[in-house]
Design a protein around this motif. Structure first.
Motif, PDB file in Angstrom:
ATOM      1  N   THR A   1       0.835  -1.197   0.000  1.00 28.59           N
ATOM      2  CA  THR A   1       0.000   0.000   0.000  1.00 28.59           C
ATOM      3  C   THR A   1       0.869   1.245   0.000  1.00 28.59           C
ATOM      4  O   THR A   1       1.791   1.375   0.785  1.00 28.59           O
ATOM      5  N   LEU A   2       0.580   2.149  -0.878  1.00 31.72           N
ATOM      6  CA  LEU A   2       1.321   3.398  -1.003  1.00 31.72           C
ATOM      7  C   LEU A   2       0.406   4.541  -0.586  1.00 31.72           C
ATOM      8  O   LEU A   2      -0.718   4.665  -1.074  1.00 31.72           O
ATOM      9  N   VAL A   3       0.899   5.357   0.329  1.00 29.39           N
ATOM     10  CA  VAL A   3       0.133   6.507   0.783  1.00 29.39           C
ATOM     11  C   VAL A   3       0.827   7.760   0.266  1.00 29.39           C
ATOM     12  O   VAL A   3       2.010   7.972   0.527  1.00 29.39           O
ATOM     13  N   ARG A   4       0.104   8.567  -0.462  1.00 30.56           N
ATOM     14  CA  ARG A   4       0.657   9.808  -1.001  1.00 30.56           C
ATOM     15  C   ARG A   4       0.071  10.982  -0.239  1.00 30.56           C
ATOM     16  O   ARG A   4      -1.139  11.045  -0.028  1.00 30.56           O
ATOM     17  N   VAL A   5       0.951  11.892   0.174  1.00 29.39           N
ATOM     18  CA  VAL A   5       0.511  13.101   0.873  1.00 29.39           C
ATOM     19  C   VAL A   5       1.268  14.291   0.323  1.00 29.39           C
ATOM     20  O   VAL A   5       2.330  14.147  -0.292  1.00 29.39           O
ATOM     21  N   ASP A   6       0.741  15.480   0.590  1.00 32.00           N
ATOM     22  CA  ASP A   6       1.434  16.690   0.150  1.00 32.00           C
ATOM     23  C   ASP A   6       2.629  16.948   1.074  1.00 32.00           C
ATOM     24  O   ASP A   6       2.766  16.349   2.130  1.00 32.00           O
ATOM     25  N   GLN A   7       3.490  17.859   0.680  1.00 33.23           N
ATOM     26  CA  GLN A   7       4.726  18.125   1.420  1.00 33.23           C
ATOM     27  C   GLN A   7       4.452  18.600   2.844  1.00 33.23           C
ATOM     28  O   GLN A   7       5.132  18.200   3.781  1.00 33.23           O
ATOM     29  N   GLN A   8       3.438  19.437   3.015  1.00 31.53           N
ATOM     30  CA  GLN A   8       3.110  19.959   4.341  1.00 31.53           C
ATOM     31  C   GLN A   8       2.706  18.813   5.288  1.00 31.53           C
ATOM     32  O   GLN A   8       3.145  18.757   6.436  1.00 31.53           O
ATOM     33  N   THR A   9       1.889  17.912   4.807  1.00 36.07           N
ATOM     34  CA  THR A   9       1.460  16.775   5.625  1.00 36.07           C
ATOM     35  C   THR A   9       2.641  15.875   5.954  1.00 36.07           C
ATOM     36  O   THR A   9       2.779  15.403   7.083  1.00 36.07           O
ATOM     37  N   TYR A  10       3.513  15.651   4.986  1.00 35.48           N
ATOM     38  CA  TYR A  10       4.691  14.808   5.209  1.00 35.48           C
ATOM     39  C   TYR A  10       5.623  15.446   6.241  1.00 35.48           C
ATOM     40  O   TYR A  10       6.130  14.767   7.139  1.00 35.48           O
ATOM     41  N   ASP A  11       5.830  16.741   6.148  1.00 34.19           N
ATOM     42  CA  ASP A  11       6.667  17.448   7.121  1.00 34.19           C
ATOM     43  C   ASP A  11       6.076  17.336   8.526  1.00 34.19           C
ATOM     44  O   ASP A  11       6.802  17.126   9.502  1.00 34.19           O
TER      45      ASP A  11
END
Length: 93
Positions: A58-68
């Motif tokens: 499973t791959l979860v993609r998030v925006d940069q702000q969420t990842y930070d």
């Protein structure tokens, strides 16, 4: 949807495996310990392994702000009532 139709489908299909005698004995011993037949034990084990295999992909993609934010939370030391209770619990060893 595919899972629901599979559950509603009472049809079963044979799966043939060739295994060494000692592995079969081990499986039989484990199945007996859990109160299951060899088939029940092997089906449960194979299903769990298949689910884990698919979940590992499973791959979860998030925006940069969420990842930070995620990284920031991971970098914080553990705390809180649950953590304090865990650390205060008697050690089994």
């Amino acid at each position: 949807m595919a899972i629901q139709s599979t559950i509603a489908d009472p049809q079963t299909h044979a799966v043939n495996l060739r295994i060494r005698t000692e592995i079969r004995a081990l499986i039989d011993q484990a199945a007996k310990a859990q109160g299951k037949t060899r088939s029940e034990f092997m089906i449960d084990a194979a299903r769990r392994a298949a689910e884990e295999s698919l979940l590992d992909q499973t791959l979860v993609r998030v925006d940069q702000q969420t990842y930070d934010h995620f990284l920031e939370v991971l970098d914080q030391p553990p705390s809180g009532e649950g953590f304090e209770r865990l650390m205060a619990a008697p050690k089994p060893w």
